[in-house]
Each structure stands twice: as structure tokens, then as C-alpha cells.
Design an enzyme around this catalytic site. Sequence first.
Site, PDB file in Angstrom:
ATOM      1  N   HIS A   1       0.820  -1.211   0.000  1.00 44.38           N
ATOM      2  CA  HIS A   1       0.000   0.000   0.000  1.00 44.38           C
ATOM      3  C   HIS A   1       0.857   1.266   0.000  1.00 44.38           C
ATOM      4  O   HIS A   1       0.336   2.374   0.102  1.00 44.38           O
ATOM      5  CB  HIS A   1      -0.898  -0.043   1.244  1.00 44.38           C
ATOM      6  CG  HIS A   1      -2.052   0.886   1.218  1.00 44.38           C
ATOM      7  ND1 HIS A   1      -2.258   1.858   2.165  1.00 44.38           N
ATOM      8  CD2 HIS A   1      -3.092   0.995   0.343  1.00 44.38           C
ATOM      9  CE1 HIS A   1      -3.354   2.530   1.888  1.00 44.38           C
ATOM     10  NE2 HIS A   1      -3.889   2.027   0.791  1.00 44.38           N
TER      11      HIS A   1
ATOM     12  N   LYS B   1       3.247   4.415  -1.145  1.00 45.75           N
ATOM     13  CA  LYS B   1       3.372   5.340  -2.272  1.00 45.75           C
ATOM     14  C   LYS B   1       4.646   6.142  -2.061  1.00 45.75           C
ATOM     15  O   LYS B   1       4.690   7.032  -1.210  1.00 45.75           O
ATOM     16  CB  LYS B   1       2.178   6.289  -2.373  1.00 45.75           C
ATOM     17  CG  LYS B   1       0.832   5.590  -2.593  1.00 45.75           C
ATOM     18  CD  LYS B   1       0.065   5.464  -1.312  1.00 45.75           C
ATOM     19  CE  LYS B   1      -1.286   4.805  -1.543  1.00 45.75           C
ATOM     20  NZ  LYS B   1      -1.926   4.419  -0.276  1.00 45.75           N
TER      21      LYS B   1
ATOM     22  N   ASP C   1      16.703  10.961  -7.959  1.00 46.27           N
ATOM     23  CA  ASP C   1      18.139  11.172  -7.780  1.00 46.27           C
ATOM     24  C   ASP C   1      18.607  10.926  -6.352  1.00 46.27           C
ATOM     25  O   ASP C   1      19.686  11.385  -5.960  1.00 46.27           O
ATOM     26  CB  ASP C   1      18.537  12.591  -8.210  1.00 46.27           C
ATOM     27  CG  ASP C   1      18.472  12.788  -9.720  1.00 46.27           C
ATOM     28  OD1 ASP C   1      18.487  11.766 -10.444  1.00 46.27           O
ATOM     29  OD2 ASP C   1      18.394  13.941 -10.166  1.00 46.27           O
TER      30      ASP C   1
ATOM     31  N   HIS D   1      -9.177  11.323   1.927  1.00 46.12           N
ATOM     32  CA  HIS D   1      -8.290  10.161   1.841  1.00 46.12           C
ATOM     33  C   HIS D   1      -7.001  10.375   2.635  1.00 46.12           C
ATOM     34  O   HIS D   1      -6.129   9.521   2.658  1.00 46.12           O
ATOM     35  CB  HIS D   1      -7.965   9.891   0.367  1.00 46.12           C
ATOM     36  CG  HIS D   1      -7.374   8.534   0.104  1.00 46.12           C
ATOM     37  ND1 HIS D   1      -6.079   8.362  -0.328  1.00 46.12           N
ATOM     38  CD2 HIS D   1      -7.910   7.289   0.187  1.00 46.12           C
ATOM     39  CE1 HIS D   1      -5.837   7.071  -0.504  1.00 46.12           C
ATOM     40  NE2 HIS D   1      -6.932   6.392  -0.191  1.00 46.12           N
TER      41      HIS D   1
ATOM     42  N   LYS E   1      -4.346  10.536   5.668  1.00 46.51           N
ATOM     43  CA  LYS E   1      -4.158   9.523   6.704  1.00 46.51           C
ATOM     44  C   LYS E   1      -3.085   9.983   7.676  1.00 46.51           C
ATOM     45  O   LYS E   1      -1.906  10.036   7.317  1.00 46.51           O
ATOM     46  CB  LYS E   1      -3.721   8.201   6.075  1.00 46.51           C
ATOM     47  CG  LYS E   1      -4.504   7.784   4.837  1.00 46.51           C
ATOM     48  CD  LYS E   1      -3.652   6.881   3.952  1.00 46.51           C
ATOM     49  CE  LYS E   1      -4.326   6.618   2.629  1.00 46.51           C
ATOM     50  NZ  LYS E   1      -5.595   5.947   2.726  1.00 46.51           N
TER      51      LYS E   1
ATOM     52  N   ASP F   1      -0.923  17.470  20.111  1.00 50.71           N
ATOM     53  CA  ASP F   1      -0.513  18.667  20.861  1.00 50.71           C
ATOM     54  C   ASP F   1       0.131  19.724  19.970  1.00 50.71           C
ATOM     55  O   ASP F   1       0.839  20.609  20.473  1.00 50.71           O
ATOM     56  CB  ASP F   1       0.452  18.279  21.996  1.00 50.71           C
ATOM     57  CG  ASP F   1      -0.234  17.475  23.088  1.00 50.71           C
ATOM     58  OD1 ASP F   1      -1.478  17.545  23.177  1.00 50.71           O
ATOM     59  OD2 ASP F   1       0.468  16.769  23.832  1.00 50.71           O
TER      60      ASP F   1
END
Length: 490
Positions: free
Chosen positions: A229, A231, A236, A408, A410, A415
Site C-alpha cells: 500500500h 506510495k 536522484d 483520503h 491519513k 498537541d
Amino acid sequence: MEVLLQNIQIFFQFIFGHLVMINLVFAVAIVFFQRKDPKSVWAWLLILYFVPVLGFIFYLLVGTDMHKKKMFRTKEIEDKLNNAIRRQEMLLLEKELPESYAEMKDYGDLVLYHLQASGAILTDDNDVQFIVDGKEKFRRLLEDMKQARKSIHIQYYIIKDDEIFASMKEILLMKVREGVEVRILFDGMGARFVKPGVWKELEALGIETAEFFPPIFGKLNLRINYRNHRKIVVIDGRIGYVGGFNVAREYVGLDEKFGYWRDTHMRITGSAVSSLQVRFILDWNFAAKKRTLSFDQYIEEAEVNPGAHCPVQIVTSGPDSLVQSIRNTYLRLIHKAKRSIYIQTPYFIPDEAIMSALMIAVRSGVEVNIMIPCKPDHPFVYWATYSYVGELVLQGAKCYTYNNGFLHAKGIVVDELVLSYGTANMDIRSFALNFEVNAIIYDRDKAEEMAGYFREDLKHCRLITRNAYQGRTLLIRCKEQISRLLSPVL
């Protein structure tokens, strides 16, 4: 043909005639041969009861982990990275590291935990920029790709062969012609809508590709669990991208079903990029088999940037990990909260420990804010989410549904001092079954900035009040109860 039909009829007569005994054998297999949380076991037994035989087949596809040890091998990183981990552990144990970062003095234990549990090095020479709009994310990503001189490493869960991927391919092919090494790692389920011929064409043109857990029969992927899952993009070895956006038109708001897509991605420069590069190489070497990469060739020294001083730990977790590092990050941060907690997640299916920690926080006077989508992309998951959120509403938490499209993003902010954002949802699947990556950022300015995005999103949200939740319809209550029962296997 008549004989075949008779044999089939006899077979089904046998199955239905011995259904109770067959179900009993399958139930014993689930209970005694798998080490699972008791709630998960009961959920599978419930499925087996209502869907005899077929329920066990579904269990084999989704629930079993009997082959997990065979599927994954232990991955070691270079000695120089291990040496860096040991040095930081010594500094933390001697209480010297927290003194170097005054704003993270309360989080030295979390840094030490990730060093020891998953080898996540803390680096402080980073610049982190948040991107919350899909069009802006791809605009900046493509611009950075155009400037690549050595390598472009791309890893996504979902890739669809549409105009977004087309714009990316155009630049990647141009860079290949310039001598830049380009690699694309994709998940076998997430990229199932891309025809195999597309990858073969890219390979012929000089782009290396690798598939994580490919399907066995055509597009049918029998391994539903253990999806990659993550991404990650590393350019470079010096510029890294990590977050929630995948590669498809819905992520830039072009899908009418979802409308505007609200997500969070991070563009990172500095030494933390090396941690993203290490993660890509490990995943690439697992999926690409014989076309493995060496760390020495692709781990670059970070460019000196006097204005960059953001402490970051890149933390990964997955079914090959001994501990649930990202889940434990969320749990530890919730327990350490003194004033406020901001959580954004499309799927909120916490385990008992996370749920208890949030309830304790609410009752201790901590302001707990949770934001979820207003619409489902997976109905059972959505109604289970609504059930857990509703329980917190009744305890005094402030929970919101995002109404300006699909949420979407996440992550968590605590604090307004520390945050953890990335690819992991606040659900059991992300905690234990998927390969995930999050960035923990120990920086007051960045935490305040992320909390600011949360407050800006509130302009497009509806507060779930106690009265509204208690007044939900009988149909919604039924959806919640059914989904809640299935939540351990969602």
C-alpha cells in the site's frame, strides 16, 4: 455429458448431506491452526456459519496467514545504516539526543522505540512541504522528474492507465532517452486495471518495472491480503515523495463519483530521503527477484541546506515485520497527548488498544478530533467506521464527516508538536496486513501547519452530534452492527 451432470449432482448431494460435518472440520482448522485475535476468529466463524463451505474458501483467500513465513524473507540493510542506528541508540540512552532537539524532548522514547524495533533513523536536516491537492501534487512531481539526472524510483499501490499516468509516462520516457534510470514498482492488485502489454511496452522502451505479488490466473489475484500500500517516489536519491495520493484521475478530482479528492502528500529533501530510497530498494529487490539493486549505488549524501532543520523518522510496517510499528506509533502518540489530537482517515477501524486509548484521552480532558469521509468507497468499511466514530462521539470526542468530496488523508497530529502522516489508515488492515510507510515529524511548526489544514477542512465538514448519532435510522443501525461484526476481517 449426461454422466458428467450426474457426477456433479452426486457431488453436490454429498456436500449438502454432510454440510454440518464439513463446516465443523473447517471451523476446527480456523480455530486451532491459526494464531489470530479471538475477535477475528469469531468473525470468520460467523461467516462460515452463514456461508457454509464458500466462507472457508473466502478465508483461504483473505484470512489465512499459514504461508506468511514462506512469502517473506528477512531484509537486512547495509552495515553503515546499522552503525548509524547504534549511534543514535547510545545518544538516546545517554539522554543527549533529546537535548539537541528541545521541541521533541517528550518524544525521545518514541524515537528510541523505532530505532530498536524497525531501524528507523532520525534525521534533522530535512525540508518537508505538505501537498493537499492532487493537481498540485502531480504538477510538482512531474516538474521534479523533469530535472532528474540519475534515477527515478516510483512505487504506488494504485496505477490506472489514464491521462494522469500518460503524462507521467511521457516524461519518464524522455528521461530514459537522456540516460536516467527509471523504475516503476506497482502492486499486483492495485494496478490490475493496467494491461500487461503496457508494462511490456515500457520495458521495451527502457523503463524497468516490477510487480508486487502478481495475480496467478490472468487478472484474478487470489492473495487479497499482504498488499503493498506504499506510495513512494525518489528522484536522484535527493527528493522524496510519500503520502496518500495514487496515480489515477480520481486523485485529481476528475471522477464524478468522488468529486474533489482531499489527500495529504509530503515532498521531502534531506537525509530522510535515504530512508525512502532504502525502503524502495528493499521492496524492489523482493519483487524484481534477479534484478536486484545495491544500496551503495543509490544512497546519496544529502545536500547541505542551512535552512532545513526538520527532524523526521521514516517508519514502515507490514506483515513481514515483527512489530506493528505504525500502529504502535499511533497508540504511543495518543497516550502521550496532553491537549489535542487531530486524526484524519478514510477508514477508522481501530483495535481495542487504540480505541481504549482514545476513550482515556477524551475522559482525561484531551480534545480528540476525528475526521472521516461523508461517503463510502467500501460500504462495509464505511459503516464499521461510522460505528466506531459514533462510540467516541457518545464519549465526548468531536467527530466530523468531510463533505467536499472524498477524504483520503491519513495521519495524526498530537498537541501541535508532532505528527505522523503517510499511507497507513487507522484500521486493522493497515496495522497488520498491508505494507505501509509513514513519516513521523517532530517539529512544532510543521505540526501547527498540519493542524491548520485540519481546521481549514472543518469549513467543509459536518459535526456528528450526540443527538444526530443517537437518532440514526434503523437501517443505518443494522448496517453498523453487521459491519462492526465483520470489522476484524475487513
